[in-house]
Motif scaffolding. Structure first.
Motif, PDB file in Angstrom:
ATOM      1  N   THR A 165      17.866  16.454 -16.914  1.00  0.00           N
ATOM      2  CA  THR A 165      18.476  17.495 -17.732  1.00  0.00           C
ATOM      3  C   THR A 165      19.987  17.432 -17.570  1.00  0.00           C
ATOM      4  OG1 THR A 165      16.582  18.937 -17.364  1.00  0.00           O
ATOM      5  CG2 THR A 165      18.571  19.971 -18.146  1.00  0.00           C
TER       6      THR A 165
ATOM      7  N   GLY B 281      12.067  13.995 -14.319  1.00  0.00           N
ATOM      8  CA  GLY B 281      12.677  14.584 -15.503  1.00  0.00           C
ATOM      9  C   GLY B 281      14.186  14.646 -15.330  1.00  0.00           C
TER      10      GLY B 281
ATOM     11  N   ASN C 268      11.333  24.263 -11.174  1.00  0.00           N
ATOM     12  CA  ASN C 268      12.376  25.172 -10.714  1.00  0.00           C
ATOM     13  C   ASN C 268      11.921  25.995  -9.503  1.00  0.00           C
ATOM     14  OD1 ASN C 268      14.969  26.145 -10.908  1.00  0.00           O
ATOM     15  ND2 ASN C 268      14.407  27.809 -12.287  1.00  0.00           N
TER      16      ASN C 268
ATOM     17  N   THR D  14      23.140  19.595 -19.509  1.00  0.00           N
ATOM     18  CA  THR D  14      23.408  20.631 -20.498  1.00  0.00           C
ATOM     19  C   THR D  14      24.654  20.320 -21.324  1.00  0.00           C
ATOM     20  OG1 THR D  14      24.776  21.936 -18.991  1.00  0.00           O
ATOM     21  CG2 THR D  14      22.407  22.367 -18.969  1.00  0.00           C
TER      22      THR D  14
ATOM     23  N   VAL E 151      13.131  16.614 -10.727  1.00  0.00           N
ATOM     24  CA  VAL E 151      14.005  16.890 -11.865  1.00  0.00           C
ATOM     25  C   VAL E 151      15.450  16.759 -11.399  1.00  0.00           C
ATOM     26  CG1 VAL E 151      14.735  18.603 -13.566  1.00  0.00           C
ATOM     27  CG2 VAL E 151      12.330  18.413 -12.966  1.00  0.00           C
TER      28      VAL E 151
ATOM     29  N   THR F 184       8.160  15.708 -20.027  1.00  0.00           N
ATOM     30  CA  THR F 184       8.608  16.023 -21.382  1.00  0.00           C
ATOM     31  C   THR F 184       8.369  17.487 -21.742  1.00  0.00           C
ATOM     32  OG1 THR F 184       6.474  15.291 -22.237  1.00  0.00           O
ATOM     33  CG2 THR F 184       8.269  13.692 -22.259  1.00  0.00           C
ATOM     34  N   LYS F 185       7.393  18.124 -21.112  1.00  0.00           N
ATOM     35  CA  LYS F 185       7.064  19.503 -21.463  1.00  0.00           C
ATOM     36  C   LYS F 185       7.987  20.484 -20.746  1.00  0.00           C
ATOM     37  CE  LYS F 185       2.166  18.628 -22.112  1.00  0.00           C
ATOM     38  NZ  LYS F 185       0.826  18.944 -21.604  1.00  0.00           N
ATOM     39  N   ARG F 186       8.373  21.501 -21.461  1.00  0.00           N
ATOM     40  CA  ARG F 186       9.245  22.528 -20.885  1.00  0.00           C
ATOM     41  C   ARG F 186       8.569  23.207 -19.702  1.00  0.00           C
ATOM     42  NH1 ARG F 186      10.509  27.948 -21.049  1.00  0.00           N
ATOM     43  NH2 ARG F 186      12.737  28.382 -20.976  1.00  0.00           N
ATOM     44  N   SER F 187       7.257  23.405 -19.779  1.00  0.00           N
ATOM     45  CA  SER F 187       6.542  24.088 -18.693  1.00  0.00           C
ATOM     46  C   SER F 187       6.642  23.308 -17.380  1.00  0.00           C
ATOM     47  CB  SER F 187       5.074  24.299 -19.073  1.00  0.00           C
ATOM     48  OG  SER F 187       4.452  23.058 -19.333  1.00  0.00           O
ATOM     49  N   ASP F 188       6.691  21.971 -17.456  1.00  0.00           N
ATOM     50  CA  ASP F 188       6.854  21.165 -16.237  1.00  0.00           C
ATOM     51  C   ASP F 188       8.241  21.367 -15.627  1.00  0.00           C
ATOM     52  OD1 ASP F 188       4.289  20.130 -16.411  1.00  0.00           O
ATOM     53  OD2 ASP F 188       4.931  18.402 -17.603  1.00  0.00           O
ATOM     54  N   PHE F 189       9.265  21.456 -16.482  1.00  0.00           N
ATOM     55  CA  PHE F 189      10.622  21.685 -15.990  1.00  0.00           C
ATOM     56  C   PHE F 189      10.748  23.075 -15.366  1.00  0.00           C
ATOM     57  CE2 PHE F 189      11.410  18.139 -18.795  1.00  0.00           C
ATOM     58  CZ  PHE F 189      12.421  17.445 -18.163  1.00  0.00           C
ATOM     59  N   VAL F 190      10.141  24.073 -16.008  1.00  0.00           N
ATOM     60  CA  VAL F 190      10.192  25.443 -15.485  1.00  0.00           C
ATOM     61  C   VAL F 190       9.442  25.524 -14.160  1.00  0.00           C
ATOM     62  CG1 VAL F 190       9.456  27.817 -15.924  1.00  0.00           C
ATOM     63  CG2 VAL F 190      10.519  26.485 -17.744  1.00  0.00           C
TER      64      VAL F 190
END
Length: 154
Positions: free
Chosen positions: A89, A87, A60, A91, A126, A51-57
């Motif tokens: 995503t 995760g 990458n 867009t 992800v 859920t956290k953006r830092s995990d998605f980043v």
């Protein structure tokens, strides 16, 4: 004539309990510690969702496996936890909210089916939706995810 009723000043006696217990006790559903949990036919497989953006980043920076329907990112967390986190995503370039939510529901179903057995333990996965993933059949997406997870394990 008066509309007022005559009310006595005396209090009425307390009445008996409305439910009288039976001598053998309540044979209904047992309560408390004496009630063992029932075995369930099949325990639902729950995924740990990012859920956290830092995990998605952070994901990458891991492996990138490209398929026609989606892009799979797999990053080893390098911690002692062997849990598989997932995760999703999609867009706005892909479509409106209805299209994006439909695609994420398909990704969740795929992940619930495939990740426990074929995912990389101790990693974050992800799935990033692609435009061609909307019209792809579910079986085709499943085979693509299976191939992508096999490539990620290497």
């Amino acid at each position: 004539m008066s509309d007022e009723a005559h009310l006595p000043a005396e209090q009425s006696r307390p009445q008996a309990a409305s439910r009288v217990p039976v001598p053998h006790g309540d044979r209904g559903r047992p309560q408390g510690a004496e009630c063992p949990p029932r075995p369930r036919p099949q325990e639902a497989q729950r995924l740990i969702t990012l859920t956290k953006r830092s995990d998605f980043v952070a994901a990458n920076s891991g492996k990138r496996i490209s398929t026609p329907g989606f892009l799979l990112l797999v990053r080893d967390r390098k911690d002692a936890d062997a849990a598989i986190r997932v995760g999703f995503t999609v867009t706005k370039k892909i479509g409106g909210a209805v299209v994006r939510n439909r695609m994420k529901r398909r990704f969740r179903a795929l992940a619930r089916e495939m990740m426990p057995a074929r995912g990389v333990p101790g990693s974050d996965h992800v799935m990033i939706g692609r435009a061609r993933g909307i019209e792809r059949e579910y079986d085709l997406l499943r085979s693509e995810l299976e191939d992508a997870l096999a490539r990620a394990r290497r």
